[in-house]
Design a protein around this motif. Structure first.
Motif, short mmCIF file in Angstrom:
data_model
loop_
_atom_site.label_atom_id
_atom_site.label_comp_id
_atom_site.label_asym_id
_atom_site.label_seq_id
_atom_site.Cartn_x
_atom_site.Cartn_y
_atom_site.Cartn_z
N LYS A 1 0.82 -1.12 -0.11
CA LYS A 1 -0.02 0.10 -0.03
C LYS A 1 0.96 1.29 -0.07
N GLN A 2 1.89 1.08 1.00
CA GLN A 2 2.83 2.37 0.84
C GLN A 2 3.54 2.59 -0.44
N SER A 3 4.22 1.23 -0.97
CA SER A 3 4.83 1.64 -2.27
C SER A 3 3.91 2.29 -3.20
N ILE A 4 2.73 1.80 -3.35
CA ILE A 4 1.59 2.49 -4.51
C ILE A 4 1.34 3.92 -4.24
N LEU A 5 1.24 4.02 -2.80
CA LEU A 5 1.00 5.69 -2.51
C LEU A 5 1.94 6.53 -2.91
N HIS A 6 3.34 6.03 -2.56
CA HIS A 6 4.63 6.74 -2.93
C HIS A 6 4.70 6.74 -4.46
N LEU B 1 4.67 9.35 -10.10
CA LEU B 1 3.88 9.13 -11.34
C LEU B 1 2.69 10.13 -11.36
N ASP B 2 2.67 10.88 -10.13
CA ASP B 2 1.46 12.03 -10.13
C ASP B 2 0.20 11.54 -10.72
N ILE B 3 -0.12 10.56 -10.03
CA ILE B 3 -1.70 9.99 -10.55
C ILE B 3 -2.59 10.65 -9.54
N GLU B 4 -3.42 11.53 -9.95
CA GLU B 4 -4.34 12.65 -8.97
C GLU B 4 -5.66 11.59 -8.97
N GLY B 5 -5.83 11.76 -7.69
CA GLY B 5 -6.99 10.89 -7.21
C GLY B 5 -6.75 9.57 -6.59
N TYR C 1 12.38 7.18 -8.97
CA TYR C 1 11.83 7.69 -7.91
C TYR C 1 10.55 6.92 -7.47
N ALA C 2 9.57 6.80 -8.23
CA ALA C 2 8.42 5.91 -8.06
C ALA C 2 8.67 4.55 -7.43
#
Length: 680
Positions: free
Chosen positions: A449-454, A461-465, A525-526
């Motif tokens: 979960k934290q990896s995906i949020l990061h 990756l700047d995935i808005e929402g 970085y992602a």
């Protein structure tokens, strides 16, 4: 609309004013003027009048405290003035050091008169939920939680149900905008009564008054909040504008003004001078703490003169002119039944003590942190010991020490695991580090979960929402096991998530699709490689030019990259040596993620210069400024050193600006940077 000369309208307005007077007497002054039955009769009469004339109902009417329809979710509100937290002090020496910092700061600012035996306003540190309530033209407009200090949750409907919060400010000549700040809490006796009611209904009981207050205020159904005995106490302010009268000159006088406006204040407060005065207030509150009707976890000292507060300013996320003096943590003894390990969101392996349940600081504790393997050895904690448990800062339970004299003959030493209990990956511990970590990275479910949020964050990756609540659902449903799975999500699937309509699902899928075209540095970085921040990711992208080249690079090649040392190069090699990390990256490329190198302009005027950005710039974000610097051949670093060429400082610049001045580094503003870039 109320017609001024209509007798019924005049009676309605008089009735409202009468009820407001009794609300003030009961909830703010704690001195009721009439019985509950008489008050109920007045409210009933007002409800009858408004039922007969619904067009006369106004948002500030006493009848409008009843909660409305349930919300689907909390909206966000950005604070006009950030809601900062306070620095903590635990020892008398900390208070002496705080007073010295204040005194030195005032002398440096030329306020010699205020620096001689500084005057402090002393208050209680209430143990509740911090809230900012905005009034426009004297009427409650909206309310928000602290959140991250910049943006909070909109809890306006719930705040309106709290009787001690005025719906309309008292007095004349009010500011056009006024934001009060304070604490929402629950008295001990109200908490006990609420839990008895919850238990009788077979519903959840709360562990302490703070938990009950926070849970009650953050109800999506305001009608539930309206039934909870919440109280509000004011202690500060945010934005104040459109006020023709001069503001008070001291913090104590501001609080007195708040009382005149209709806000309740905690009664235990006083103005003192110097360290002796602060410590005497602390000792006084320690003596009366148990007799207070609500929970507190310390006291707060604030420089009293507002001119001095302004001169001292802020550092990072806290004011320099205030500090919280916390009470000592509560300690009890209990049996250590076992030691397990937990895998944190960053892969950190933390030993956790499983305890015989014990009540400490208002909470029943069954688990406590043991920090790391070295701490267990240093304290000589063994399974089976009787141990002292402390709620550090009244929040996090920890094992302080064992009681060797009570140690049983069969007590066992702890042995650290060698494989991650979640994913089976190797546990690694670098020579100079105290914490062991799972090497599973993107593969480990505990870190997923934290990896995906990061990875979805603005700088990656700047995935808005794609926020925490959505990620929690995606992972818990088993739909997302790695980053690549995000790109396989459909609108229909996302619509199956809680509170997710078609439009929101379409927006999220579009944002995910857009992120496929990502700069190589952002993708690096992602990935969340340990020790690889934004700056290092940019350096790696610039040097290697492709993900394949980076993955195949030896440690010797990595060491050729600017500011990549043995620790960072070792971390990168270990990350890419894990087959499951290689699989995740291959999967990302397979689903269409196309990393591209940052395009460089022909302008290399900043080549050879290293910049550090700090504070809030007038027109550019720090990310925008950093990108322009790199396009012009410059380098952007996150920390100030002797190698730094320039520090670009905006408003509210903190420790980086101070360090630049100490090291004699050139400090410039946005306009000067623009000129260096040839943009003005």
């Amino acid at each position: 609309m109320v017609i001024k000369h209509d007798p019924e309208a005049q009676a309605l307005q008089a009735l409202r004013n009468e009820i407001r007077k009794h609300d003030q007497a009961y909830y703010v002054q704690d001195a009721p003027l009439i019985s509950d039955a008489q008050y109920d009769a007045l409210m009933h009469e007002l409800q009858k009048l408004e039922a007969a004339h619904p067009e006369w109902i106004t948002p500030d009417s006493p009848t409008q405290r009843v909660g409305g329809a349930p919300l689907s979710s909390f909206a966000s509100i950005r604070h006009a003035v950030p809601m900062l937290s306070l620095g903590n002090a635990f020892e008398e020496a900390d208070i002496t050091a705080f007073d010295k910092r204040v005194t030195d700061g005032l002398r440096d600012a030329g306020l010699l008169g205020l620096a001689d035996m500084v005057e402090y306003n002393c208050e209680l540190k209430l143990d509740g939920l911090a809230i900012g309530i905005r009034y426009e033209n004297g009427v409650l407009a909206h309310a928000a939680t602290r959140g991250d200090g910049q943006t909070g949750e909109d809890v306006t409907s719930n705040i309106r149900t709290i009787a001690s919060v005025p719906l309309r400010l008292q007095g004349e000549n009010l500011p056009s905008v006024f934001e009060i700040r304070g604490e929402v809490l629950m008295n001990r006796q109200d908490f006990i009564k609420l839990n008895q009611q919850q238990d009788a209904r077979g519903e959840k009981v709360f562990v302490n008054p703070r938990n009950a207050a926070a849970g009650s205020l953050r109800q999506l159904d305001p009608r539930i909040t309206a039934k909870r005995p919440l109280r509000f106490f004011a202690y500060g302010w945010g934005e104040i504008s459109g006020f023709t009268s001069p503001l008070p000159l001291t913090h104590a006088d501001m609080l007195a003004w708040f009382s005149q406006l209709g806000f309740p204040l905690a009664q235990e407060r006083r103005v003192v001078k110097g360290v002796h005065g602060m410590l005497e207030f602390y000792r006084h509150v320690s003596r009366v703490r148990a007799s207070l009707p609500y929970e507190i976890d310390g006291v707060v000292y604030k420089v009293n003169h507002l001119a001095a507060q302004q001169a001292l300013g802020f550092v990072s996320r806290a004011p320099r002119f205030a500090v919280a003096h916390k009470f000592p943590a509560k300690e009890v003894s209990t049996k250590l039944l076992g030691i397990e390990v937990q895998v944190g969101r960053t892969g950190a392996i933390t030993p956790v003590a499983r305890l015989q349940p014990v009540f400490v600081g208002g909470v029943t504790v069954t688990n406590a942190t043991l920090h790391n393997e070295d701490e267990i050895r240093r304290k000589d904690v063994r399974i089976g010991d009787t141990v002292i448990v402390r709620r550090a800062g009244d929040v996090i339970p920890e094992v302080v020490r064992p009681l060797p004299e009570l140690r049983p003959a069969d007590a066992r030493e702890f042995v650290m695991v060698t494989a991650c209990p979640v994913c089976g990956s190797a546990i690694e511990r670098l020579p100079d580090e105290a914490v062991s970590r799972c090497s599973g990275g993107l593969f480990c479910a505990a870190q997923r979960k934290q990896s995906i949020l990061h990875a979805a964050s603005r700088k990656a990756l700047d995935i808005e929402g794609l926020g925490e609540k959505i990620v929690d659902q995606l992972v818990d449903q088993g739909w997302v096991h790695s980053l690549a799975d995000l790109y396989r999500l459909s609108v229909e699937k996302i619509m199956g998530l809680e509170r997710m309509g078609r439009k929101s699902a379409e927006n999220l899928v579009n944002a995910i699709e857009k992120s496929k075209q990502v700069e190589l540095s952002r993708l690096i970085y992602a990935l969340g490689i340990r020790h690889v921040g934004e700056t290092t990711a940019r350096d790696l992208a610039s040097y290697f030019g492709s993900m394949t080249a980076l993955m195949q690079a030896s440690e010797e090649e990595l060491l050729k990259v600017t500011e990549v040392g043995p620790v960072v190069s070792g971390s990168i090699r270990r990350f890419f040596a894990e087959q499951h990390n290689q699989d995740v990256i291959a999967d990302l490329l397979q689903v269409g993620v196309q990393p591209k190198q940052l395009e460089k302009s022909q302008n290399d005027t900043l080549a050879g210069n290293t910049f550090v950005l700090t504070g809030t710039l007038p027109t550019w974000s720090r990310e925008e400024a950093g990108k322009l610097i790199m396009e012009a051949g410059g380098k952007v670093s996150g920390s100030v050193s002797k190698k730094t060429s320039y520090v670009v400082a905006g408003d509210d610049a903190g420790s980086k600006l101070e360090k630049a001045r100490q090291l004699g580094v050139n400090v410039i503003d946005e306009d000067q940077l623009r000129r260096m870039l040839g943009l003005s």
